[in-house]
Design a protein around this motif. Structure first.
Motif, PDB file in Angstrom:
ATOM      1  N   MET A  38       0.843  -1.179   0.000  1.00  0.00           N
ATOM      2  CA  MET A  38       0.000   0.000   0.000  1.00  0.00           C
ATOM      3  C   MET A  38       0.890   1.245   0.000  1.00  0.00           C
ATOM      4  O   MET A  38       1.878   1.306   0.709  1.00  0.00           O
ATOM      5  N   LYS A  39       0.502   2.205  -0.813  1.00  0.00           N
ATOM      6  CA  LYS A  39       1.263   3.444  -0.934  1.00  0.00           C
ATOM      7  C   LYS A  39       0.963   4.359   0.252  1.00  0.00           C
ATOM      8  O   LYS A  39      -0.188   4.524   0.657  1.00  0.00           O
ATOM      9  N   ALA A  40       1.996   4.972   0.791  1.00  0.00           N
ATOM     10  CA  ALA A  40       1.831   5.905   1.907  1.00  0.00           C
ATOM     11  C   ALA A  40       1.165   7.192   1.424  1.00  0.00           C
ATOM     12  O   ALA A  40       1.398   7.639   0.303  1.00  0.00           O
ATOM     13  N   VAL A  41       0.338   7.752   2.254  1.00  0.00           N
ATOM     14  CA  VAL A  41      -0.356   8.991   1.924  1.00  0.00           C
ATOM     15  C   VAL A  41       0.302  10.134   2.689  1.00  0.00           C
ATOM     16  O   VAL A  41       0.496  10.057   3.895  1.00  0.00           O
ATOM     17  N   GLU A  42       0.657  11.163   1.953  1.00  0.00           N
ATOM     18  CA  GLU A  42       1.249  12.335   2.579  1.00  0.00           C
ATOM     19  C   GLU A  42       0.130  13.232   3.102  1.00  0.00           C
ATOM     20  O   GLU A  42      -0.795  13.592   2.371  1.00  0.00           O
ATOM     21  N   ILE A  43       0.203  13.571   4.364  1.00  0.00           N
ATOM     22  CA  ILE A  43      -0.789  14.462   4.974  1.00  0.00           C
ATOM     23  C   ILE A  43      -0.154  15.830   5.135  1.00  0.00           C
ATOM     24  O   ILE A  43       0.890  15.976   5.760  1.00  0.00           O
ATOM     25  N   ARG A  44      -0.813  16.811   4.526  1.00  0.00           N
ATOM     26  CA  ARG A  44      -0.321  18.186   4.610  1.00  0.00           C
ATOM     27  C   ARG A  44      -1.281  19.009   5.445  1.00  0.00           C
ATOM     28  O   ARG A  44      -2.480  18.786   5.423  1.00  0.00           O
ATOM     29  N   ASN A  45      -0.760  19.942   6.148  1.00  0.00           N
ATOM     30  CA  ASN A  45      -1.598  20.845   6.925  1.00  0.00           C
ATOM     31  C   ASN A  45      -1.332  22.268   6.458  1.00  0.00           C
ATOM     32  O   ASN A  45      -0.496  22.963   7.011  1.00  0.00           O
ATOM     33  N   ASP A  46      -2.047  22.665   5.402  1.00  0.00           N
ATOM     34  CA  ASP A  46      -1.905  24.013   4.866  1.00  0.00           C
ATOM     35  C   ASP A  46      -3.007  24.928   5.390  1.00  0.00           C
ATOM     36  O   ASP A  46      -3.222  26.005   4.852  1.00  0.00           O
TER      37      ASP A  46
END
Length: 90
Positions: A1-9
């Motif tokens: 499973m591909k990792a999901v990048e979580i951004r907090n903009d």
């Protein structure tokens, strides 16, 4: 499973205290966020485009709002549902 990048903009666009603020709703057409203050019976509308914050006093406990396709808002109040025109306050 591909990792999901979580951004907090995210950022605070308006710092307005509520007694019990809930139910954020994005109004795409008007570039505005709408939310309610359940205990005070207020509908808040903050326009990103104009940087204006408008409060419509409903006078009843209010738990949620939804946009109507014909314009205006339907509000879930303590004793039923009501149509609200936040521009006129009626």
């Amino acid at each position: 499973m591909k990792a999901v990048e979580i951004r907090n903009d995210s950022k605070i666009v308006i710092d307005h205290p509520c007694m019990l603020g809930e139910g954020p709703l994005w109004d795409f057409e008007n570039h505005a966020i709408i939310w309610v203050d359940i205990e005070l019976g207020d509908i808040h509308r903050y326009s990103i485009a104009t940087n204006q914050h408008k409060i419509t006093k409903v006078g009843h406990l209010i738990s949620a709002v939804a946009l109507k396709s014909s314009g205006g808002i339907v509000a879930a109040l303590e004793n039923g549902f009501a149509q609200v025109d936040i521009e006129s306050g009626k």
